[in-house]
Design an enzyme around this catalytic site. Structure first.
Site, mmCIF file in Angstrom:
data_model
loop_
_atom_site.group_PDB
_atom_site.id
_atom_site.type_symbol
_atom_site.label_atom_id
_atom_site.label_comp_id
_atom_site.label_asym_id
_atom_site.label_seq_id
_atom_site.Cartn_x
_atom_site.Cartn_y
_atom_site.Cartn_z
ATOM 1 N N ASP A 1 0.814 -1.221 0.000
ATOM 2 C CA ASP A 1 0.000 0.000 0.000
ATOM 3 C C ASP A 1 0.849 1.273 0.000
ATOM 4 O O ASP A 1 2.016 1.270 0.389
ATOM 5 C CB ASP A 1 -0.874 0.045 1.266
ATOM 6 C CG ASP A 1 -1.991 -0.988 1.238
ATOM 7 O OD1 ASP A 1 -1.998 -1.853 0.343
ATOM 8 O OD2 ASP A 1 -2.845 -0.924 2.143
ATOM 9 N N HIS B 1 3.579 -2.339 3.146
ATOM 10 C CA HIS B 1 3.601 -0.991 2.562
ATOM 11 C C HIS B 1 4.892 -0.772 1.777
ATOM 12 O O HIS B 1 5.979 -0.963 2.319
ATOM 13 C CB HIS B 1 3.482 0.076 3.664
ATOM 14 C CG HIS B 1 2.140 0.070 4.331
ATOM 15 N ND1 HIS B 1 1.806 -0.875 5.282
ATOM 16 C CD2 HIS B 1 1.056 0.854 4.158
ATOM 17 C CE1 HIS B 1 0.553 -0.647 5.679
ATOM 18 N NE2 HIS B 1 0.072 0.392 5.012
HETATM 19 ZN ZN ZN Z 1 -2.624 3.074 3.266
#
Ligand code: ZN
Length: 236
Positions: free
Chosen positions: A44, A188
């Site tokens: 992400d 992430h």
């Molecule tokens: Zn996020």
């Protein structure tokens, strides 16, 4: 070779389509049997300088396709990284324009999702029907808008907690605490310093492989669940 559903998706302009039963659905993991050892790695908050390219390198070396939930304003700033993700066979999802958590009125929620959809399309020529709400926040307006727009809401079943920058060993154990067949792993590649995620990723991949897992994208994961259900229905 492309499977028929992938061809169909491309005709419609989607990077990869998902079975229609998942449109508007909220998904934390696929419901698979214990012997179906597949797992989806998701990344992400990118695209992001350095760390996105590093993650892409690791995935390429390991011949793995992942799913990247991208932030619109980062796509605007780093369009070539998004193009690289597509060129290397990964799947893209919408993760809003600003990555806000606060309550958004309907117009603001629409902007967050539609403006991101537009920049993805302008950059790659592709659409996505995968959406992940920032922070997993379900009630600030964006999820309602995304579901009405027929996005599948993709959450996760295994959180690396990499956003709080734990030690690499802790980050890895976070992933494996809840790992299961059909699982979705949250990591992430952007939004801050992701050097620990980059450091941990090769061992995460190796550990999954040692346990007999193979890696799939989110659309592939949903296809497997859909085929299971059709198989069960056919047996009746
Ligand atoms: Zn996020």
């Amino acid at each position: 070779m492309l499977k028929s559903w992938q061809e169909e998706a491309q005709v419609k302009g989607f990077s990869d389509s998902i079975p229609s039963i998942f449109q508007g659905a909220i998904i934390e993991s696929a419901k698979l049997s214990p012997e179906q050892k597949v797992i989806a790695l998701t990344f992400d908050d990118g695209p992001w300088p350095e760390s996105t390219a590093q993650v892409l390198d690791i995935l390429k070396k390991n011949q793995i396709k992942g799913t990247f939930f991208v932030v619109g304003e980062n796509v605007k700033n780093f369009p070539n990284l998004l193009k690289q993700e597509i060129a290397e066979g990964h799947v893209i999802g919408n993760h809003t324009w600003h990555h806000w958590y606060q309550f958004l009125n309907p117009q603001a929620a629409a902007y967050e999702i539609d403006h991101t959809e537009d920049v993805i399309f302008k950059t790659t020529g592709l659409k996505t029907n995968l959406f992940r709400p920032p922070g997993g926040v379900m009630h600030n307006g964006v999820v309602d808008y995304a579901r009405n727009s027929k996005y599948a809401i993709i959450l996760w079943s295994s959180d690396s907690v990499d956003y709080s920058r734990p030690a690499v060993s802790r980050l890895i154990s976070n992933v494996f605490r809840e790992a299961k067949p059909g699982g979705i792993v949250l990591m992430h590649d952007g939004g801050g310093n992701r050097s620990r995620t980059v450091q941990a990723l090769p061992e995460i991949i190796a550990n999954f492989r040692n346990q007999g897992y193979r890696f799939v994208t989110i659309p592939e994961l949903l296809q497997i669940q859909d085929q299971n259900q059709k198989f069960i229905a056919n047996k009746k």
